[in-house]
Design a protein around this motif. Structure first.
Motif: not given
Length: 265
Positions: A56-76
């Motif tokens: 529902g968020a703008a797509k760039r914001d959507h991507i940023a929100a996924i990357l900000a998830m602690p589990e995703v950020a740690a694996r990144w």
């Protein structure tokens, strides 16, 4: 439920819809498919639930929100040697647009009831608008497929055409200005995501959440129709609760159920 041809008695003068999961693309499949592919390409696969969470968020914001998830950020960080930064968001977003354009046509089918409801509203002089997390570039690809099916809202506004995407009310307020409807009490926002409902609430509109056809359930139309009545109720009950927590004024299954709700406004 199919909309009837009976005139809708309602004080609503403008109804604003979301696109994917609301009028087209049952289950909101297109953006999820692309996001899963892009993170997989970078060696940091995400789950479908993670890909859907900021929907529902703008797509760039959507991507940023996924990357900000602690589990995703740690694996990144484990994969790339450093936590994700803005340049990573920009790189994924740059790849998102062309890939999304490629697959939009595969998920452009109108949700049952969408054409009939829009036609009924138009016939009764009720204006229709649409907001989306897609950009104008993506909508230019999608609109011809929608138009050929009869999905033709009066106003189409995208996330890159306003200062702030949802949950900000910017898109809704701009459509209200374009339509000449100044009183939000005469405006209905229909959306399949809590963030879309939040935008409607901030604009002061009447809000309607869609539990069955959208991102929260995430099933294709065929998968949904294959559920037994008991399975449907078990799956939909917690989704209705999510929309109620978001303070949606009404919660229905799909756009086909909207006429009965408008009659109560």
């Amino acid at each position: 439920m199919k909309p009837t041809n009976t005139a809708i008695q309602t004080s609503a003068r403008l109804v604003i819809f979301d696109w994917a999961g609301t009028m087209i693309d049952f289950g909101c499949q297109a953006p999820v498919e692309v996001l899963l592919a892009l993170f997989q390409q970078r060696g940091v696969p995400v789950s479908t639930a993670q890909a859907r969470q900021p929907m529902g968020a703008a797509k760039r914001d959507h991507i940023a929100a996924i990357l900000a998830m602690p589990e995703v950020a740690a694996r990144w960080a484990a994969k790339h040697g450093a936590p994700p930064v803005e340049a990573d968001v920009d790189a994924i977003y740059a790849d998102f647009l062309p890939l999304q354009k490629q697959i939009l046509s595969q998920h452009a089918a109108a949700i049952p009831g969408a054409v009939e409801v829009l036609t009924q509203l138009h016939e009764q002089g009720i204006q229709t608008g649409s907001t989306t997390g897609y950009t104008r570039e993506l909508m230019e690809v999608l609109l011809p497929f929608a138009t050929r099916q009869g999905v033709t809202p009066d106003f189409v506004l995208t996330s890159d055409e306003v200062p702030h995407g949802r949950p900000a009310p910017d898109m809704i307020q701009k459509i209200m200005s374009l339509s000449g409807i100044a009183d939000p009490a005469h405006v209905v926002k229909v959306d399949d995501t809590p963030v879309g409902i939040a935008a409607g609430k901030r604009a002061g509109c009447i809000t309607v959440g869609l539990a069955a056809s959208g991102n929260e359930l995430g099933l294709t139309q065929a998968e949904f129709e294959a559920l037994s009545p008991e399975e449907r109720e078990a799956r939909l009950a917690p989704i209705r609760a999510i929309f109620q927590e978001a303070e949606a004024d009404f919660v229905i299954d799909t756009i086909a159920d909207l006429p009965s709700i408008l009659a109560q406004i």
